[in-house]
Design a protein around this motif. Sequence first.
Motif, PDB file in Angstrom:
ATOM      1  N   LEU A 268      20.971 -28.591  -5.251  1.00 27.85           N
ATOM      2  CA  LEU A 268      20.698 -29.870  -5.887  1.00 27.85           C
ATOM      3  C   LEU A 268      20.391 -30.900  -4.815  1.00 27.85           C
ATOM      4  N   ASP A 269      19.238 -31.551  -4.940  1.00 32.23           N
ATOM      5  CA  ASP A 269      18.867 -32.675  -4.093  1.00 32.23           C
ATOM      6  C   ASP A 269      18.859 -33.900  -4.997  1.00 32.23           C
ATOM      7  N   GLN A 270      19.954 -34.638  -4.977  1.00 31.77           N
ATOM      8  CA  GLN A 270      20.124 -35.731  -5.927  1.00 31.77           C
ATOM      9  C   GLN A 270      19.117 -36.854  -5.727  1.00 31.77           C
ATOM     10  N   PRO A 271      18.865 -37.316  -4.505  1.00 31.39           N
ATOM     11  CA  PRO A 271      17.874 -38.400  -4.360  1.00 31.39           C
ATOM     12  C   PRO A 271      16.481 -37.996  -4.832  1.00 31.39           C
ATOM     13  N   ALA A 272      16.091 -36.750  -4.570  1.00 34.39           N
ATOM     14  CA  ALA A 272      14.766 -36.296  -4.992  1.00 34.39           C
ATOM     15  C   ALA A 272      14.718 -35.939  -6.466  1.00 34.39           C
ATOM     16  N   GLY A 273      15.887 -35.780  -7.097  1.00 38.85           N
ATOM     17  CA  GLY A 273      15.925 -35.433  -8.515  1.00 38.85           C
ATOM     18  C   GLY A 273      15.439 -34.030  -8.811  1.00 38.85           C
ATOM     19  N   VAL A 274      15.736 -33.088  -7.889  1.00 32.11           N
ATOM     20  CA  VAL A 274      15.307 -31.710  -8.105  1.00 32.11           C
ATOM     21  C   VAL A 274      16.505 -30.788  -7.945  1.00 32.11           C
ATOM     22  N   ALA A 275      16.456 -29.658  -8.643  1.00 36.54           N
ATOM     23  CA  ALA A 275      17.490 -28.629  -8.548  1.00 36.54           C
ATOM     24  C   ALA A 275      16.826 -27.274  -8.674  1.00 36.54           C
ATOM     25  N   LYS A 276      17.481 -26.288  -8.110  1.00 37.89           N
ATOM     26  CA  LYS A 276      16.916 -24.934  -8.123  1.00 37.89           C
ATOM     27  C   LYS A 276      18.038 -23.938  -8.368  1.00 37.89           C
ATOM     28  N   LEU A 277      17.746 -22.988  -9.249  1.00 34.63           N
ATOM     29  CA  LEU A 277      18.665 -21.886  -9.531  1.00 34.63           C
ATOM     30  C   LEU A 277      17.979 -20.604  -9.089  1.00 34.63           C
ATOM     31  N   THR A 278      18.617 -19.869  -8.184  1.00 33.82           N
ATOM     32  CA  THR A 278      17.987 -18.665  -7.644  1.00 33.82           C
ATOM     33  C   THR A 278      18.912 -17.469  -7.812  1.00 33.82           C
ATOM     34  N   GLU A 279      18.303 -16.312  -7.765  1.00 35.48           N
ATOM     35  CA  GLU A 279      19.043 -15.050  -7.783  1.00 35.48           C
ATOM     36  C   GLU A 279      20.007 -14.960  -8.970  1.00 35.48           C
ATOM     37  N   LEU A 280      19.562 -15.480 -10.116  1.00 34.81           N
ATOM     38  CA  LEU A 280      20.390 -15.423 -11.316  1.00 34.81           C
ATOM     39  C   LEU A 280      20.421 -13.994 -11.862  1.00 34.81           C
ATOM     40  N   THR A 281      21.616 -13.512 -12.121  1.00 33.78           N
ATOM     41  CA  THR A 281      21.799 -12.195 -12.742  1.00 33.78           C
ATOM     42  C   THR A 281      22.874 -12.316 -13.816  1.00 33.78           C
ATOM     43  N   VAL A 282      22.536 -11.918 -15.025  1.00 40.70           N
ATOM     44  CA  VAL A 282      23.485 -11.931 -16.139  1.00 40.70           C
ATOM     45  C   VAL A 282      23.557 -10.522 -16.708  1.00 40.70           C
ATOM     46  N   GLN A 283      24.770 -10.003 -16.820  1.00 41.49           N
ATOM     47  CA  GLN A 283      24.973  -8.665 -17.365  1.00 41.49           C
ATOM     48  C   GLN A 283      25.925  -8.747 -18.550  1.00 41.49           C
ATOM     49  N   ALA A 284      25.508  -8.181 -19.674  1.00 41.59           N
ATOM     50  CA  ALA A 284      26.344  -8.161 -20.872  1.00 41.59           C
ATOM     51  C   ALA A 284      25.780  -7.150 -21.849  1.00 41.59           C
ATOM     52  N   ALA A 285      26.659  -6.418 -22.511  1.00 36.35           N
ATOM     53  CA  ALA A 285      26.289  -5.482 -23.585  1.00 36.35           C
ATOM     54  C   ALA A 285      25.208  -4.494 -23.165  1.00 36.35           C
ATOM     55  N   GLY A 286      25.200  -4.111 -21.905  1.00 38.14           N
ATOM     56  CA  GLY A 286      24.227  -3.133 -21.454  1.00 38.14           C
ATOM     57  C   GLY A 286      22.872  -3.701 -21.084  1.00 38.14           C
ATOM     58  N   ILE A 287      22.751  -5.022 -21.028  1.00 43.36           N
ATOM     59  CA  ILE A 287      21.499  -5.678 -20.640  1.00 43.36           C
ATOM     60  C   ILE A 287      21.720  -6.419 -19.331  1.00 43.36           C
ATOM     61  N   THR A 288      20.756  -6.302 -18.426  1.00 41.47           N
ATOM     62  CA  THR A 288      20.781  -7.055 -17.178  1.00 41.47           C
ATOM     63  C   THR A 288      19.588  -7.999 -17.157  1.00 41.47           C
ATOM     64  N   LEU A 289      19.880  -9.300 -17.106  1.00 37.58           N
ATOM     65  CA  LEU A 289      18.855 -10.328 -17.038  1.00 37.58           C
ATOM     66  C   LEU A 289      18.838 -10.923 -15.636  1.00 37.58           C
ATOM     67  N   LYS A 290      17.638 -11.089 -15.088  1.00 37.53           N
ATOM     68  CA  LYS A 290      17.481 -11.728 -13.794  1.00 37.53           C
ATOM     69  C   LYS A 290      16.483 -12.863 -13.931  1.00 37.53           C
ATOM     70  N   GLY A 291      16.694 -13.908 -13.137  1.00 34.03           N
ATOM     71  CA  GLY A 291      15.771 -15.011 -13.280  1.00 34.03           C
ATOM     72  C   GLY A 291      15.939 -16.085 -12.242  1.00 34.03           C
ATOM     73  N   THR A 292      15.091 -17.077 -12.343  1.00 33.02           N
ATOM     74  CA  THR A 292      15.119 -18.272 -11.503  1.00 33.02           C
ATOM     75  C   THR A 292      14.792 -19.466 -12.383  1.00 33.02           C
ATOM     76  N   ALA A 293      15.163 -20.667 -11.908  1.00 35.16           N
ATOM     77  CA  ALA A 293      14.849 -21.882 -12.654  1.00 35.16           C
ATOM     78  C   ALA A 293      14.711 -23.040 -11.677  1.00 35.16           C
ATOM     79  N   ASP A 294      13.772 -23.940 -11.968  1.00 37.66           N
ATOM     80  CA  ASP A 294      13.550 -25.143 -11.168  1.00 37.66           C
ATOM     81  C   ASP A 294      13.557 -26.345 -12.100  1.00 37.66           C
TER      82      ASP A 294
END
Length: 738
Positions: A268-294
């Motif tokens: 999170l860069d608060q003055p610039a007003g930007v955030a980044k989510l990287t290397e997201l991995t969610v595992q549940a009920a036999g499903i693996t989700l991977k992703g990124t977000a800006d």
Amino acid sequence: MAKPLKIALVILGLFVTLVVVAAVGLVMTFDPNDYRAEIESIVEEETGRDLAMRGDLELSIFPWLGVETNDVVLGNAEGFGPDPFAEIGYFGVSIRLLPLLDKQIQIGTVRLDGMRLNLARDASGQTNWDDLIAASEAEDTEPEEPPAPSTETGFEITNLAVEAIEIDDAAVTWRDDSTGQRVALSDFSLSTGRISANATHPIPVSSRFVVSLSQPATTLTIDLVAKLAADTDAGQFTLDNLRLEGTAEGDAVPAGKQQFTVATSAQLDQPAGVAKLTELTVQAAGITLKGTADATELNGEAPQLSGQLVAERFNPRSVLRALAIEPPATEDNSVLQSATLDARFSAGGTSAEIRQLTLTLDDTTLTGTAGVQDFERQALAFDLDVDRINLDRYLPPPTESPETTDTDEPQGGDINEIELPLDVLAGLNVDGRFAIAELQASGMTFNDATLRVQGKPGQPLQQSLTAKAYGGDVSIENRVAGAADASPTYRFQGSLDELLFGNLLQDLVDKDWLQGKGLVTYDLTSQGRTVGDLRRHLSGTLQFGLSDGAIKGIDISRVLTAAESKLRGESTEAQAGGETRFNRFGGSMTLKNGVAKTTDFSAGADQFTLAAKGSVNLVSMELDYQLNPVLTAAPGGSRLDALVGKPIPVTVTGPVTSPKVRVDVKSLLRAEADERIEAEKEELRQKAEEERARLEEKVEAEKERAREKLRDRLGDFLQRGTDQSTEQTTTEPADGGG
């Protein structure tokens, strides 16, 4: 989140007050317990709450200046019951003395055990911390006197550090009487590494807690670890290697219990007003989700979010079983075995879109875009393409059923009572396209099928379908108006051009009724909310024309043979079955209130012509037709010569699925009798004419003979007269000479 943070700061301020007062007591009297009453009085004066310090204040002096206490209770706001607002089982903090000489504050491990915090909102919307916030804001707004000029440097803190924070056995409860919701955070523990102001090195953090909700009854157990780096001056924060493992339990949780894991990193860069989510991995009920977000524009009025979400290959059947959902029985057991997802998305304050979607299911791939263009208007838009899909593979397998009846109604209910899914269509705001390169459904096969849907609230919903199928082209236009009304209206228009109708009907209803290639066009209207309403009000026109085909289930030659046998007195019934070939076949239907009438049907072949009229009741699916086949030539080897040129009345009645075919023998016999009478009349007329001619000839002959006799007699008479005259002339001179 601002108010809970404010509460935490208020509570932390109380603890700091304890530390400051304890330090003052240490300097002046070295017995801070003498000041407990004063501390309690100050808290009551500042907050209006009762503070009870039931445990002793204990000090340590060197090399740490420390204070410890236990059993501290802060009273609740008025009107929120006798339970305390906050309780502390144990609190301890210490400061290293020698670094203070260098204007550095080095705090040791801060320990907090057995904290209980009770938060509540009453039915009117007031919370039990409103008074604390008001008191804090009032203090913040008090005007400050300008400091007196001074030449002293003062005590400026150049470094602040906390060795660690240890929280154990904490609990927070939230009661909302306005909604009836109850939330409890229990068994909360938190452990951190060294924390220093504006330090860029990562701080290890670990925590464990349990969250319980009353609506719906759900319990979450969470364990997490992460590393946190913060540069408060620059407003930059980094969360690395977050790993959260949890368990969800409750009636609202599929299978009653599910385990899940989340791992990610964030910046999170608060003055610039930007955030980044990287290397997201969610595992549940036999499903693996991977992703990124800006995220961008976080400081503005219209934050924007974009990213990608990918689901690695998973087994849908296994996922359903993990969720305690029995996978559907399918005709093909090899389906629902493999699926993947790749979606790139963007969202803002007014809209959200999947900009690039790739979804696979078994051997089918779907690609395209979809989104909500306007949240307020719920404007949906999509543009999707499917390469191929066989929907029949996903249908339930056929089951053994009792013997079929003479109706097309499903077992267990009347098809006419089925409600149409109009609630889904009411108020729909949509503009979309859905295309399938190869589709198989209900046994039918289509290629290059494209469905377009358009509609806005208060306007008709329109759908158009084009496809290539069975050697021809399909074009269909449907419109639904007033889906939310008591009696919505429909219009159906379309054409089926150059289709092989035998193959179509065989695949559609598993009935081989008709064979041929031709054109069908229709323009129909209806109204209502059930299948029965739709059938009962169906009106309009339908035209059809086919060539080089056959009518299946009716063999006109067999029918005519039975008719000929009955004419000869034999007891032969016309049997259904077989087929009747034709080289032309066409007509039209006029539909009114669910009854389709035909008056101009005609068909023809090399040895017969066929005319028909009648109706089909689309509600009961009953036929009532009168056929009139006429032989133009008797088939070789048949005994139908006597029927050539004669119309043979044939009735077709009963259910569409199993019609009954009967020859109208009475009409046929009546026509035959009339024909025989006419033949006998003609024969009598001919005999009378012949007799009249014979008599006339005889009369003429008699007349001729009479004339001959008359002439003969007249001749004899004239001859005798002549003879007498001659005799007189001869004898007269002899008498004169004597």
